[in-house]
Design an enzyme around this catalytic site. Structure first.
Site, mmCIF file in Angstrom:
data_model
loop_
_atom_site.group_PDB
_atom_site.id
_atom_site.type_symbol
_atom_site.label_atom_id
_atom_site.label_comp_id
_atom_site.label_asym_id
_atom_site.label_seq_id
_atom_site.Cartn_x
_atom_site.Cartn_y
_atom_site.Cartn_z
ATOM 1 N N ASP A 35 -15.571 11.933 0.050
ATOM 2 C CA ASP A 35 -15.069 13.534 -0.296
ATOM 3 C C ASP A 35 -14.257 13.631 -0.078
ATOM 4 O OD1 ASP A 35 -17.548 12.798 -2.052
ATOM 5 O OD2 ASP A 35 -18.561 14.170 -1.370
ATOM 6 N N SER A 43 -18.797 17.160 -5.282
ATOM 7 C CA SER A 43 -17.947 18.210 -3.779
ATOM 8 C C SER A 43 -17.280 19.233 -3.369
ATOM 9 C CB SER A 43 -17.165 16.765 -3.540
ATOM 10 O OG SER A 43 -16.797 15.877 -2.873
ATOM 11 N N ASP A 102 -20.003 4.357 -0.250
ATOM 12 C CA ASP A 102 -18.950 4.958 1.183
ATOM 13 C C ASP A 102 -19.800 5.070 2.312
ATOM 14 O OD1 ASP A 102 -21.076 7.146 0.727
ATOM 15 O OD2 ASP A 102 -18.759 8.442 0.483
HETATM 16 P P1 ADP Z 1 -21.317 19.432 -4.258
HETATM 17 O O1 ADP Z 1 -20.721 18.783 -2.793
HETATM 18 O O2 ADP Z 1 -22.140 18.341 -5.258
HETATM 19 O O3 ADP Z 1 -21.836 20.510 -4.830
HETATM 20 P P2 ADP Z 1 -23.698 19.960 -1.287
HETATM 21 O O4 ADP Z 1 -25.022 20.344 -1.788
HETATM 22 O O5 ADP Z 1 -22.836 19.122 -1.046
HETATM 23 O O6 ADP Z 1 -23.132 19.703 -3.655
HETATM 24 O O7 ADP Z 1 -23.355 21.387 -1.457
HETATM 25 C C1 ADP Z 1 -23.048 22.841 -1.776
HETATM 26 C C2 ADP Z 1 -23.120 24.404 -1.152
HETATM 27 O O8 ADP Z 1 -21.587 24.188 -0.904
HETATM 28 C C3 ADP Z 1 -23.898 24.811 -1.790
HETATM 29 O O9 ADP Z 1 -24.719 25.061 -1.922
HETATM 30 C C4 ADP Z 1 -22.527 26.602 -0.561
HETATM 31 O O10 ADP Z 1 -23.020 26.901 0.360
HETATM 32 C C5 ADP Z 1 -21.213 25.627 -1.075
HETATM 33 N N1 ADP Z 1 -20.846 26.047 -1.865
HETATM 34 C C6 ADP Z 1 -20.060 25.834 -2.750
HETATM 35 N N2 ADP Z 1 -19.178 25.941 -3.643
HETATM 36 C C7 ADP Z 1 -19.038 27.415 -2.481
HETATM 37 C C8 ADP Z 1 -18.274 28.244 -2.692
HETATM 38 N N3 ADP Z 1 -17.433 28.337 -4.221
HETATM 39 N N4 ADP Z 1 -18.383 29.698 -1.958
HETATM 40 C C9 ADP Z 1 -18.839 29.093 -0.603
HETATM 41 N N5 ADP Z 1 -19.545 28.281 -0.657
HETATM 42 C C10 ADP Z 1 -19.776 27.582 -1.403
HETATM 43 P P1 NG1 Z 2 -21.900 14.426 -3.286
HETATM 44 O O1 NG1 Z 2 -22.360 14.965 -4.144
HETATM 45 O O2 NG1 Z 2 -20.494 15.582 -3.546
HETATM 46 O O3 NG1 Z 2 -22.348 15.883 -2.104
HETATM 47 C C1 NG1 Z 2 -22.587 12.678 -1.580
HETATM 48 C C2 NG1 Z 2 -21.617 12.003 -0.346
HETATM 49 C C3 NG1 Z 2 -20.481 11.127 -0.578
HETATM 50 C C4 NG1 Z 2 -20.640 9.727 -1.013
HETATM 51 C C5 NG1 Z 2 -21.924 10.537 -2.320
HETATM 52 C C6 NG1 Z 2 -22.705 9.598 -3.581
HETATM 53 C C7 NG1 Z 2 -21.102 14.319 2.059
HETATM 54 C C8 NG1 Z 2 -20.318 14.901 2.035
HETATM 55 N N1 NG1 Z 2 -20.432 13.766 0.383
HETATM 56 O O4 NG1 Z 2 -21.730 13.628 -2.643
HETATM 57 O O5 NG1 Z 2 -19.880 10.742 0.967
HETATM 58 O O6 NG1 Z 2 -21.922 9.451 -0.877
HETATM 59 O O7 NG1 Z 2 -22.562 11.405 -2.410
HETATM 60 O O8 NG1 Z 2 -21.681 8.333 -3.772
HETATM 61 O O9 NG1 Z 2 -21.882 13.497 2.360
HETATM 62 MG MG MG Z 3 -21.388 17.574 -1.032
#
Ligand code: ADP
Ligand code: NG1
Ligand code: MG
Length: 463
Positions: free
Chosen positions: A196, A151, A54
């Site tokens: 996302d 996400s 993306d």
């Molecule tokens: P992903 O988007 O793949 O789940 P990221 O590393 O981008 O993982 O984001 C995870 C972060 O989002 C967590 O460390 C936290 O700070 C925030 N987060 C996720 N779920 C919650 C929640 N239920 N309440 C508060 N913060 C959250």
């Molecule tokens: P996650 O794993 O949900 O944080 C991330 C990026 C997407 C995309 C994917 C890989 C953000 C907010 N999200 O997703 O834009 O690049 O990795 O396809 O940076």
């Molecule tokens: Mg994320």
């Protein structure tokens, strides 16, 4: 027809959702001594195919999942934003004044994601209506497994932006909300694409979506019958903002773009994404593999070599092409990253065509594309993890037609295409072969593996 309004009566929420709304309402009441004015939900997503493309400008193919972030909110008449989370032990309370809002990308905390969404919305509206009594009381409850590639972060950012919009009686279209949420999540430090937020805001129940960028547009695609997508969490957590893996890949794609553009005789200042190179050079995406092999070499590029090719001093290189958490980088794998991006972009279009054509072999072909995508993420993009690779193999052994990591990777979830008649055995096998082997995962089983179908996008619930 696509709905244009976000608002729904609370009475229309399904019963499971009402239970969660009651939980967040009770928490809000306990903390702030009154009921919230309204609620917002924004879902997480599973990306079926099209990983790490993306931000290179290419179309992706996600669907929204049922798990979401719920926000309960009210204006409080002060100049304070008070944030609380139902899971207090993981996400402690936070308070800030409206005039000192700060997002610390070097030390990201849960409330910074909320503030990304809040700031994105108020900046969009040019701060006009903010006064010393525009403070907010907010309670959050999330059911998206965090740091697992589904996400959770973007669901939180989208929910925060939408809740801010409604609290201040602003009017923003769904497309605008998707775009501004994607931009403002970058305040946390990750240089993400827009997948996302687009799916969290624009999803419609029953359809996966092909999402294209510049301009953002989405196409509903019905998935073939006879099989279901099952998500399995490797339970390896990876926080994308607290690590540099993600931004390193963004930088490698940026450098590959510049070097390919130069080799194709393009004006490098007009070209910022791998898709731009393909379009300006007028080469079909499935022939970009040849161009990559012609121009780039397989050995990693040193920083000095990149500077020489792009005719930049080291400090120009650092300020124009690196981000805050990638300044230390000395080596870049450009051949492998560019190859993955162009091949994965082609797989997305093939996936969509197969869904639309519907033949007897559709499911097999979709499965094959998913497994190829995983191999590319593992070998070329190096964004997998040994536990994820093991899980993908176990999913295939348990009857999946295809399986791959989903989201950014380096941990998190797999998504597998499983024929209906095999789902029960698939779940039993996986529990036995992955989850019972990893003792620490036993307690997570209830939420770690679940079949899923395309869900709806962000909603505002009002009494
Ligand atoms: P992903 O988007 O793949 O789940 P990221 O590393 O981008 O993982 O984001 C995870 C972060 O989002 C967590 O460390 C936290 O700070 C925030 N987060 C996720 N779920 C919650 C929640 N239920 N309440 C508060 N913060 C959250
Ligand atoms: P996650 O794993 O949900 O944080 C991330 C990026 C997407 C995309 C994917 C890989 C953000 C907010 N999200 O997703 O834009 O690049 O990795 O396809 O940076
Ligand atoms: Mg994320």
């Amino acid at each position: 027809m696509t709905e244009t309004t976000f608002v729904k009566p609370l009475s229309l929420a399904e019963s499971k959702k009402k239970n969660y709304i009651n939980i967040v309402k009770t928490h809000f009441n306990k903390k702030f001594g009154s009921d919230p004015s309204f609620y917002v939900r924004a879902p997480g997503r599973v990306n079926l195919i099209g990983e790490h493309i993306d931000y290179c400008g290419y179309a992706v193919f996600p669907m929204a999942i049922e798990q979401d972030i719920l926000v309960a909110i009210s204006l409080n008449g002060s100049n304070k934003i008070n944030l609380t989370n139902v899971k207090e032990s993981l996400y402690p309370d936070f308070t800030t004044s409206l005039d000192v809002l700060k997002i610390d990308s070097l030390n990201p905390k849960w409330y910074h994601y909320y503030l990304c969404g809040f700031l994105g919305m108020v900046e969009h509206a040019s701060y006009d209506y903010l006064s010393s009594s525009s403070g907010l009381d907010i309670a959050v409850l999330g059911t998206v497994p965090p740091s697992a590639g589904l996400s959770s972060s973007s669901a939180l950012v989208c929910a925060a932006a939408l809740a801010t919009m409604h609290a201040y009686s602003l009017s923003v279209s769904k497309l605008e909300l998707a775009s501004l949420s994607s931009k403002c999540e970058r305040y946390i430090g990750t240089e993400g694409g827009g997948m996302d937020h687009a799916i969290s805001v624009l999803a419609e129940p029953g359809s996966a979506k092909l999402i294209e960028f510049n301009p953002l547009q989405t196409t509903n695609v019905l998935l073939p019958e006879g099989a279901i997508f099952v998500i399995a969490n490797s339970c390896v957590e990876i926080n994308k903002a607290a690590t540099s893996h993600y931004n390193i890949r963004v930088v490698e794609c940026r450098l590959a773009t510049q070097i390919l553009a130069k080799a194709c005789g393009l004006n490098v200042t007009e070209v910022s994404k791998l898709k731009d190179v393909q379009e300006f050079a007028n080469i079909p995406v499935d022939q970009m593999e040849k161009k990559v092999k012609e121009v780039l070499h397989e050995n990693p590029y040193s920083r000095t070599e990149v500077c020489q090719i792009l005719e930049l001093s080291d400090s120009e290189f650092e300020t124009t092409l690196l981000s805050a958490n990638t300044k230390f980088l000395q080596e870049f794998k450009l051949y492998q990253r560019a190859l993955h991006v162009y091949q994965e972009a082609s797989r997305v279009w093939r996936f969509k065509e197969i869904c639309e054509k519907k033949s007897e072999t559709s499911l097999l072909m979709l499965g094959q594309l998913m497994t190829e995508s995983h191999a590319s993420c593992r070998d070329l993009y190096e964004c997998s993890h040994p536990d994820l690779d093991e899980l993908v193999q176990l999913c295939l052994k348990a009857g999946a037609l295809g399986s791959r990591l989903t989201g950014a990777g380096w941990g998190g979830c797999t998504v597998s295409l499983v024929p209906f008649e095999k789902v029960d055995n698939f779940l039993v096998d996986l529990k036995k072969n992955y989850y019972s082997k990893h003792f620490r995962l036993q307690e997570l089983l209830d939420t770690a593996i679940f079949p899923t179908k395309p869900g709806g996008g962000a909603v505002i619930y009002e009494d």
